[in-house]
Design an enzyme around this catalytic site. Sequence first.
Site, PDB file in Angstrom:
ATOM      1  N   GLN A   1      -5.284  -1.682   9.497  1.00 32.84           N
ATOM      2  CA  GLN A   1      -5.216  -3.018   8.900  1.00 32.84           C
ATOM      3  C   GLN A   1      -5.880  -4.047   9.819  1.00 32.84           C
ATOM      4  O   GLN A   1      -5.621  -4.081  11.018  1.00 32.84           O
ATOM      5  CB  GLN A   1      -3.734  -3.380   8.650  1.00 32.84           C
ATOM      6  CG  GLN A   1      -3.505  -4.702   7.946  1.00 32.84           C
ATOM      7  CD  GLN A   1      -3.995  -4.724   6.507  1.00 32.84           C
ATOM      8  OE1 GLN A   1      -3.969  -3.721   5.810  1.00 32.84           O
ATOM      9  NE2 GLN A   1      -4.453  -5.878   6.058  1.00 32.84           N
TER      10      GLN A   1
ATOM     11  N   ASP B   1     -11.392   2.700   3.797  1.00 33.96           N
ATOM     12  CA  ASP B   1     -11.795   1.292   3.699  1.00 33.96           C
ATOM     13  C   ASP B   1     -13.293   1.155   3.446  1.00 33.96           C
ATOM     14  O   ASP B   1     -13.761   0.096   3.018  1.00 33.96           O
ATOM     15  CB  ASP B   1     -11.496   0.577   5.026  1.00 33.96           C
ATOM     16  CG  ASP B   1     -10.256  -0.294   4.971  1.00 33.96           C
ATOM     17  OD1 ASP B   1      -9.937  -0.795   3.888  1.00 33.96           O
ATOM     18  OD2 ASP B   1      -9.631  -0.477   6.034  1.00 33.96           O
TER      19      ASP B   1
ATOM     20  N   LYS C   1       0.837  -1.200   0.000  1.00 31.76           N
ATOM     21  CA  LYS C   1       0.000   0.000   0.000  1.00 31.76           C
ATOM     22  C   LYS C   1       0.870   1.247   0.000  1.00 31.76           C
ATOM     23  O   LYS C   1       0.628   2.190  -0.750  1.00 31.76           O
ATOM     24  CB  LYS C   1      -0.939  -0.008   1.215  1.00 31.76           C
ATOM     25  CG  LYS C   1      -2.090  -0.981   1.067  1.00 31.76           C
ATOM     26  CD  LYS C   1      -2.825  -1.220   2.388  1.00 31.76           C
ATOM     27  CE  LYS C   1      -3.832  -2.362   2.211  1.00 31.76           C
ATOM     28  NZ  LYS C   1      -4.414  -2.822   3.482  1.00 31.76           N
TER      29      LYS C   1
HETATM   30  N1  GUN Z   1      -7.459  -7.021   5.921  1.00 28.25           N
HETATM   31  C1  GUN Z   1      -7.788  -7.775   4.838  1.00 28.25           C
HETATM   32  N2  GUN Z   1      -8.412  -7.011   3.924  1.00 28.25           N
HETATM   33  C2  GUN Z   1      -8.470  -5.762   4.421  1.00 28.25           C
HETATM   34  C3  GUN Z   1      -8.972  -4.532   3.929  1.00 28.25           C
HETATM   35  O1  GUN Z   1      -9.534  -4.423   2.831  1.00 28.25           O
HETATM   36  N3  GUN Z   1      -8.817  -3.466   4.741  1.00 28.25           N
HETATM   37  C4  GUN Z   1      -8.243  -3.557   5.961  1.00 28.25           C
HETATM   38  N4  GUN Z   1      -8.164  -2.463   6.709  1.00 28.25           N
HETATM   39  N5  GUN Z   1      -7.756  -4.676   6.452  1.00 28.25           N
HETATM   40  C5  GUN Z   1      -7.863  -5.772   5.675  1.00 28.25           C
END
Ligand code: GUN
Length: 289
Positions: free
Chosen positions: A97, A120, A53
């Site tokens: 996350q 998100d 990211k």
């Molecule tokens: N963990 C797995 N997929 C995601 C996601 O799309 N966003 C976040 N914040 N954590 C994740």
Amino acid sequence: MINKIDGAAYASNLRKQLAIDVAAVKEISGKSPGLTVVLVGEDPASQVYVRKKGEQAAEVGIISTEHRLPATASQAELLALVETLNNDAQVHGILVQLPLPSQIDEKTILTAILPEKDVDGFHPVNVGKLSIGDESLLPCTPHGSVHLIKHALGDDLSGLNAVVVGRSNIVGKPMAALLLQESCTVTIVHSRTKNIEAICANADILVAAVGRPEMINADWIKEGACVIDVGINRIQRDGKNKLVGDVDYASAGEKAGAITPVPGGVGPMTIAMLLVNTLTAFKRIEKLT
Ligand code: GUN
């Protein structure tokens, strides 16, 4: 022959366009979009995602920062960090996350993030807006999946039978909401569903998001269907570590009209949509739209 939907290539094109768009808003506003990713603990898969990211944000001109807390961090500590980021004018997107360690309540944290910085799309306000078809920040994986479906089938999905396998808050439920908005006839199936295979075999669009390695094979697929595999499962095969989806690509792919691979399908799109959301949040917060 398998008709692969190349998510990696599609995402790469999206990022090129995004770099142009980010440069344009910088020119207008004199400011840069900022994304902050928070990682609690040392889950190896999460560390890989967080690194990607950061790298891809930088590639399109988004200022990306990372906050790491130890696995032992308290809920109060994480809440305090979220509060700081909510009040930081350089931060337009906040991503915590998941999964979080067990001492921290996920819902409490996701609800503490300002909805306008919730890149998100997991805050209840954004979930509610999606449900009523209001403008919101859309969850990245389902949004990216819709892009890939339209890439394969064209923009008009109305009347198609869409089956979503899995009912998670992160993928299954928002995926169903987005497909409903596209006027698909949507069915969600899950671990308690009866005749799950027969229902899937009626799908024009099949989205697999259950986290079970290669559960779905050719018997579950309607001839010519568009198959989107959201699963990312690490397995051991022939003494080697391997990444596989929820769909048995080799078998299902022969019957599907189009199918996403794992890796290189939905995964790269998730990150690209996160960057898209960060730019959207920036424009709204800085009143550039
Ligand atoms: N963990 C797995 N997929 C995601 C996601 O799309 N966003 C976040 N914040 N954590 C994740």
